[in-house]
Design an enzyme around this catalytic site. Sequence first.
Site, PDB file in Angstrom:
ATOM      1  N   ILE A  71      -9.591   3.178  -6.977  1.00  4.14           N
ATOM      2  CA  ILE A  71      -8.158   3.474  -7.131  1.00  4.14           C
ATOM      3  C   ILE A  71      -7.485   2.143  -7.435  1.00  4.14           C
ATOM      4  O   ILE A  71      -7.627   1.187  -6.668  1.00  4.14           O
ATOM      5  CB  ILE A  71      -7.569   4.213  -5.904  1.00  4.14           C
ATOM      6  N   GLU A 105     -15.411   3.283   0.813  1.00  7.65           N
ATOM      7  CA  GLU A 105     -15.680   1.949   1.343  1.00  7.65           C
ATOM      8  C   GLU A 105     -14.607   1.024   0.825  1.00  7.65           C
ATOM      9  O   GLU A 105     -14.209   1.131  -0.334  1.00  7.65           O
ATOM     10  CB  GLU A 105     -17.020   1.415   0.811  1.00  7.65           C
ATOM     11  N   ASN A 110      -8.939  -6.118   2.434  1.00 12.86           N
ATOM     12  CA  ASN A 110      -7.993  -5.426   1.558  1.00 12.86           C
ATOM     13  C   ASN A 110      -6.980  -4.619   2.386  1.00 12.86           C
ATOM     14  O   ASN A 110      -7.028  -3.385   2.461  1.00 12.86           O
ATOM     15  CB  ASN A 110      -8.762  -4.522   0.591  1.00 12.86           C
ATOM     16  N   TYR A 117      -4.841   4.045   2.750  1.00 14.94           N
ATOM     17  CA  TYR A 117      -5.767   5.101   3.188  1.00 14.94           C
ATOM     18  C   TYR A 117      -5.381   5.622   4.574  1.00 14.94           C
ATOM     19  O   TYR A 117      -5.425   6.829   4.824  1.00 14.94           O
ATOM     20  CB  TYR A 117      -7.208   4.574   3.198  1.00 14.94           C
TER      21      TYR A 117
HETATM   22  C1  LIG Z   1      -4.481  -0.625  -3.382  1.00 13.90           C
HETATM   23  C2  LIG Z   1      -3.595  -0.364  -4.598  1.00 13.90           C
HETATM   24  C3  LIG Z   1      -4.286   0.700  -5.469  1.00 13.90           C
HETATM   25  C4  LIG Z   1      -2.249   0.167  -4.118  1.00 13.90           C
HETATM   26  O1  LIG Z   1      -1.533   0.564  -5.275  1.00 13.90           O
HETATM   27  P1  LIG Z   1       0.069   0.538  -5.370  1.00 13.90           P
HETATM   28  O2  LIG Z   1       0.440   1.317  -6.574  1.00 13.90           O
HETATM   29  O3  LIG Z   1       0.568  -0.839  -5.265  1.00 13.90           O
HETATM   30  O4  LIG Z   1       0.421   1.339  -4.038  1.00 13.90           O
HETATM   31  P2  LIG Z   1       1.819   1.989  -3.628  1.00 13.90           P
HETATM   32  O5  LIG Z   1       2.931   1.346  -4.359  1.00 13.90           O
HETATM   33  O6  LIG Z   1       1.661   3.468  -3.711  1.00 13.90           O
HETATM   34  O7  LIG Z   1       1.913   1.533  -2.122  1.00 13.90           O
HETATM   35  C5  LIG Z   1       1.025   2.017  -1.161  1.00 13.90           C
HETATM   36  C6  LIG Z   1       1.316   1.341   0.160  1.00 13.90           C
HETATM   37  O8  LIG Z   1       0.910  -0.035   0.076  1.00 13.90           O
HETATM   38  C7  LIG Z   1       2.037  -0.885   0.345  1.00 13.90           C
HETATM   39  N1  LIG Z   1       1.979  -2.028  -0.548  1.00 13.90           N
HETATM   40  C8  LIG Z   1       1.746  -2.013  -1.884  1.00 13.90           C
HETATM   41  N2  LIG Z   1       1.763  -3.273  -2.344  1.00 13.90           N
HETATM   42  C9  LIG Z   1       2.013  -4.075  -1.287  1.00 13.90           C
HETATM   43  C10 LIG Z   1       2.126  -5.476  -1.125  1.00 13.90           C
HETATM   44  N3  LIG Z   1       1.986  -6.306  -2.146  1.00 13.90           N
HETATM   45  N4  LIG Z   1       2.346  -5.969   0.119  1.00 13.90           N
HETATM   46  C11 LIG Z   1       2.476  -5.137   1.182  1.00 13.90           C
HETATM   47  N5  LIG Z   1       2.360  -3.769   1.096  1.00 13.90           N
HETATM   48  C12 LIG Z   1       2.138  -3.282  -0.134  1.00 13.90           C
HETATM   49  C13 LIG Z   1       3.237  -0.059   0.043  1.00 13.90           C
HETATM   50  O9  LIG Z   1       4.362  -0.521   0.748  1.00 13.90           O
HETATM   51  C14 LIG Z   1       2.803   1.317   0.466  1.00 13.90           C
HETATM   52  O10 LIG Z   1       2.939   1.446   1.873  1.00 13.90           O
HETATM   53  P3  LIG Z   1       4.111   2.360   2.476  1.00 13.90           P
HETATM   54  O11 LIG Z   1       3.823   3.758   1.943  1.00 13.90           O
HETATM   55  O12 LIG Z   1       3.929   2.232   3.936  1.00 13.90           O
HETATM   56  O13 LIG Z   1       5.394   1.805   1.937  1.00 13.90           O
HETATM   57  C15 LIG Z   1      -3.337  -1.661  -5.421  1.00 13.90           C
HETATM   58  O14 LIG Z   1      -2.954  -2.691  -4.536  1.00 13.90           O
HETATM   59  C16 LIG Z   1      -4.520  -2.119  -6.243  1.00 13.90           C
HETATM   60  O15 LIG Z   1      -4.707  -1.689  -7.372  1.00 13.90           O
HETATM   61  N6  LIG Z   1      -5.351  -3.028  -5.681  1.00 13.90           N
HETATM   62  C17 LIG Z   1      -6.530  -3.512  -6.403  1.00 13.90           C
HETATM   63  C18 LIG Z   1      -7.635  -2.483  -6.431  1.00 13.90           C
HETATM   64  C19 LIG Z   1      -8.027  -2.086  -5.032  1.00 13.90           C
HETATM   65  O16 LIG Z   1      -8.148  -2.914  -4.154  1.00 13.90           O
HETATM   66  N7  LIG Z   1      -8.266  -0.771  -4.827  1.00 13.90           N
HETATM   67  C20 LIG Z   1      -8.619  -0.212  -3.549  1.00 13.90           C
HETATM   68  C21 LIG Z   1     -10.051  -0.287  -3.268  1.00 13.90           C
HETATM   69  S1  LIG Z   1     -11.018   0.645  -4.417  1.00 13.90           S
END
Ligand SMILES: CC(C)(COP(=O)(O)OP(=O)(O)OC[C@H]1O[C@@H](n2cnc3c(N)ncnc32)[C@H](O)[C@@H]1OP(=O)(O)O)[C@@H](O)C(=O)NCCC(=O)NCCS
Length: 146
Positions: A71, A105, A110, A117
């Site tokens: 994701i 996993e 992270n 999750y």
């Molecule tokens: C994990 C990931 C997919 C989240 O995507 P995103 O589009 O930024 O997520 P959202 O905007 O929907 O936010 C989800 C939650 O994370 C929090 N969040 C997102 N970015 C953040 C940041 N930089 N710092 C703190 N919290 C953060 C949001 O506040 C939200 O929490 P809340 O619902 O309590 O407010 C993104 O960080 C990513 O692509 N990471 C790299 C790939 C990865 O690690 N994937 C997961 C493992 S496979």
Amino acid sequence: MDFDINYMNLSDLKNIKDILASKFDDFWSYSILTDELTSKNSIYFVAKSNQEIVGFAGIKIILDEAEIMNIVTKKDCRNQGIGRLLLKRLLLEAQNKSIKKVNLEVNEENEIAIHLYEKFGFIQNGKRKNYYNYQNAILMSKKLEK
Ligand SMILES: CC(C)(COP(=O)(O)OP(=O)(O)OC[C@H]1O[C@@H](n2cnc3c(N)ncnc32)[C@H](O)[C@@H]1OP(=O)(O)O)[C@@H](O)C(=O)NCCC(=O)NCCS
């Protein structure tokens, strides 16, 4: 911003081939994702904003369980709710396919992903030492209701 979530196909992947590592995530390669998208057990979704791909996510189905394979939100579009939308859509798909449990996993460093999750009810239930080179993986799962 408005985001559409649709099934992801190979042409979506080709669209982001050159920016996959730099603008999304360097963990997954183009060739692995091509295999994933052509596997009959995998289902991927893509998030778009005005035709631009801003994220994608996928699951692999193994009998009555599913594994979240990926994701990822485009780096400059993070923290706008795309990850939440993608995860919600993955879980809906799993539910529609009568999946009983979703596993994943995640690197224990992270925190953002673990927070995401946990917000969706995943529970930490194990650890794999040195799974990502020298970093540990946390195993998480969520049981789906009928
Ligand atoms: C994990 C990931 C997919 C989240 O995507 P995103 O589009 O930024 O997520 P959202 O905007 O929907 O936010 C989800 C939650 O994370 C929090 N969040 C997102 N970015 C953040 C940041 N930089 N710092 C703190 N919290 C953060 C949001 O506040 C939200 O929490 P809340 O619902 O309590 O407010 C993104 O960080 C990513 O692509 N990471 C790299 C790939 C990865 O690690 N994937 C997961 C493992 S496979």
